[in-house]
Scaffold this active site. Structure first.
Site, PDB file in Angstrom:
ATOM      1  N   GLY A  23       0.773  -1.233   0.000  1.00 22.68           N
ATOM      2  CA  GLY A  23       0.000   0.000   0.000  1.00 22.68           C
ATOM      3  C   GLY A  23       0.803   1.282   0.000  1.00 22.68           C
ATOM      4  N   GLY A  25       2.749   2.288  -2.460  1.00 26.21           N
ATOM      5  CA  GLY A  25       2.879   2.817  -3.816  1.00 26.21           C
ATOM      6  C   GLY A  25       4.060   2.282  -4.586  1.00 26.21           C
ATOM      7  CE  LYS A  26       5.914  -3.531  -2.950  1.00 32.22           C
ATOM      8  NZ  LYS A  26       4.881  -3.398  -1.911  1.00 32.22           N
ATOM      9  CB  THR A  27       2.542  -1.210  -8.410  1.00 28.91           C
ATOM     10  OG1 THR A  27       2.693  -2.473  -7.763  1.00 28.91           O
ATOM     11  CG2 THR A  27       2.196  -1.434  -9.871  1.00 28.91           C
ATOM     12  CB  SER A  28       1.841   4.038  -8.520  1.00 27.25           C
ATOM     13  OG  SER A  28       2.171   4.242  -7.165  1.00 27.25           O
ATOM     14  CG  ASP A  50       2.831  -7.174  -5.174  1.00 25.65           C
ATOM     15  OD1 ASP A  50       2.337  -8.095  -4.494  1.00 25.65           O
ATOM     16  OD2 ASP A  50       2.772  -5.981  -4.853  1.00 25.65           O
ATOM     17  CB  THR A 508      -1.535  -2.456  -2.433  1.00 25.43           C
ATOM     18  OG1 THR A 508      -1.003  -2.140  -3.722  1.00 25.43           O
ATOM     19  CG2 THR A 508      -0.714  -3.564  -1.819  1.00 25.43           C
TER      20      THR A 508
END
Length: 589
Positions: A23, A25-28, A50, A508
């Site tokens: 949550g 913001g790793k992906t963004s 992930d 997430t």
């Protein structure tokens, strides 16, 4: 306060690994970095490992495990590796040969040992190692960006020679969540080269993504130190979602801003040594290429956005959750969810609400920073409320010492080293704490017991399988106390026990909470309530950035309410200036 994150300045290695708790913001952040570098003329491969990945949603394109060109961005390719599917294949490779040859209960134990988060991570590591071992792929890109890095625990485990002997096929000393690695033994040399590449500062940068809140910063600090210990020293810190300003007349805006600044003032000393950057708190959803570009231009609002604060959902509040437990005579209440979603606050508030209903309540937490005695210092509250705190560190050390003392009589030095590392897994902490919880739950004969941070379904099944194994072969994967044996059926009884899943209205946390619920269902437990906590959608903020974010929460609230929860409640972001008992009363109201 912090330098804005600019990949042109910060990125100078071919491999980038993004890590951080769910949550943050790793992906963004990984996607925005990939788009930026591709726009600079670099050929970039973006890879997600992930299990709760929303990479396809962010890039707005269907992905597979084969690199695919992103049509709207020249030079950018992406693939979405499925570690869950890889873990399933891995489990069958290890367990399959024993089907029909060993008793069903033994096979069940092996399967459950290979169902934990660590096994999924090993499988994910295997997937991206296959990419890095392919010279055509490595040499074909200027940068390979991985969304979700392996933990220090996994990397240390892979460095131990005994990890490849499969001795756990015979060893039953500890309630392992990883199980034998022999299913991947042929990959030993490739793994060694990959771990070496991760430790090379000329090749790899570890990018730790965090939110400006205490729990996220603590997790980033833990990951930083853990990975530094095994040689991954090239690190960056990105503080994501930092509010640039606030609206003084807006209580929510002011409180949110001050809470972030207070958390950053407590930044651990070791993180202060890491080069640090920031990304802004934005009003828009971080999906779509245009919005990803906006993020690294540090726009807080997109040009086409017209924020709305229209309140469409009329969901229950915590008052209804508390009333439900009171009317139905629930004896054991467990709050569950990922770190940082507010489990401790929700557990404390439920306990307070039941006390105000005239119930006798015992509240137990594993959170060392909860300061529950301070929160409940009012004499009128203490008459009906008792509090205990289980020290995770103490319980884990006691459990590890117990397991190792039995194992030392039979294992050699290499075997002990492997077992010690295997006992550093997340499941070990859950099992150790669960044993302590089982003693507390016995109090539910005389009072309602509210437990903050409960064991997952995997842990319950692992302990259950251990019991079956013990009965079948007269040997155990860890001693199972009588209190634990009695507790498992009680947790599965919906008339006696209720689970509250706590989440945030973001991608997430909702996706990970959904996986947690499936995990519990495997163990025969159906969560009754979901609580969407810290919701901006449920406030009346007039801050343009916060109200824009409130709108983006709607689809996740709808998903929880319509698809995931039996019953759903929503809790607004509360003014953080209040503390202790008064603060919790705001949640009850």
């Amino acid at each position: 306060m912090y330098q804005p994150f600019n990949p042109k300045v910060a990125v100078n290695t071919p491999f980038l690994f993004f890590t951080g708790k769910g949550g943050v913001g790793k992906t963004s952040t990984a996607c925005a970095t990939a788009v930026f570098l591709a726009d600079q003329g670099k050929k970039v491969l973006l890879v997600s490992t992930d299990p709760a990945s929303n990479l396809q949603d962010v890039l707005d394109i269907e992905l597979s495990n084969t690199p695919l060109a992103i049509p709207s961005v020249n030079n950018l390719f992406a693939c979405n590796l499925d570690p869950e599917e890889a873990a399933k294949t891995y489990r069958e490779k290890v367990v399959g040969p024993y089907r029909g040859k060993l008793p069903d209960s033994v096979v069940l134990t092996m399967e459950e040992q290979l169902s934990g988060a660590c096994t999924v991570e090993i499988a994910a590591f295997d997937e991206f190692t296959s990419l890095l071992a392919d010279p055509a792929i490595v040499e074909g890109y200027d940068h390979i960006i991985f969304d979700t890095a392996p933990t220090g625990h996994t990397l240390r485990l892979l460095q131990l020679p005994t990890a490849w002997t499969g001795f756990l096929e015979e060893s039953t000393h500890g309630a392992s969540c990883l199980g034998p690695l022999s299913g991947l033994s042929e990959k030993k040399d490739i793994y060694s080269k990959t771990v070496a590449a991760l430790s090379d500062p000329a090749k790899t940068t570890l990018v730790m993504v965090t939110r400006p809140d205490e729990s996220s910063l603590f997790e980033a600090d833990r990951a930083s130190q853990e990975l530094r210990e095994i040689g991954i020293t090239k690190q960056l810190l990105i503080i994501n979602g930092l509010m640039k300003d606030y609206v003084p007349t807006d209580e929510v805006s002011t409180s949110f801003y001050l809470k972030q600044r207070n958390a950053l003032n407590k930044l651990p000393d070791s993180l202060k040594q890491v080069p640090s950057f920031c990304l802004p708190f934005v009003s828009y959803s971080l999906t779509g290429i245009d919005n990803l570009r906006f993020l690294l231009k540090h726009y807080t609002m997109s040009a086409s956005e017209t924020p709305s604060t229209a309140q469409k959902y009329d969901l229950a509040g915590l008052k209804e959750v508390i009333k439900d437990f009171s009317i139905n005579g629930t004896r054991v209440i467990l709050t569950m969810g990922k770190g940082g979603v507010g489990k401790t606050t929700m557990a404390s508030t439920i306990a307070l609400g039941l006390v105000e209903e005239g119930k006798k309540v015992h509240l137990t937490t594993t959170d060392p920073a909860a300061h529950l005695d301070f929160m409940f210092r009012d004499e009128n509250i203490n008459e009906l409320l008792t509090i205990s705190r289980i020290d995770p560190k103490h319980e884990v050390e006691a459990y590890k010492n117990e397991v190792l003392s039995r194992a030392r009589e039979e294992l050699d030095e290499a075997g002990i080293a492997y077992l010690e590392e295997d006992l550093n897994s997340p499941c070990t902490e859950e099992i150790a704490i669960f044993r302590a919880f089982s003693e507390v739950v016995n109090r539910s004969q005389d009072e309602i017991v509210v437990i903050d941070t409960a064991p997952t379904g995997h842990t319950l099944l692992l302990l259950d399988a251990a019991q079956s194994y013990h009965k079948e072969l007269a040997r155990s994967t860890g001693e199972v106390p009588e209190s634990v044996e009695k507790l498992l059926p009680r947790l599965r009884n919906p008339k006696e026990t209720s689970v509250v899943i706590v989440t945030l209205a973001e991608a997430t946390p909702v996706l990970e909470a959904s996986r947690l619920q499936e995990d519990l269902k495997r163990a025969g437990i159906q969560p009754k309530w979901w609580v969407v906590n810290q919701s901006l959608y449920a406030t009346k903020t007039i801050d343009p950035v916060l109200s824009g974010r409130a709108v983006s929460e709607e689809k996740w609230i709808e998903k929880v309410d319509k698809e995931l929860a039996v019953k759903c409640a929503i809790v607004p972001l509360i003014n953080q200036d209040n503390s202790g008992y008064k603060h919790l009363q705001n949640y009850v109201k």
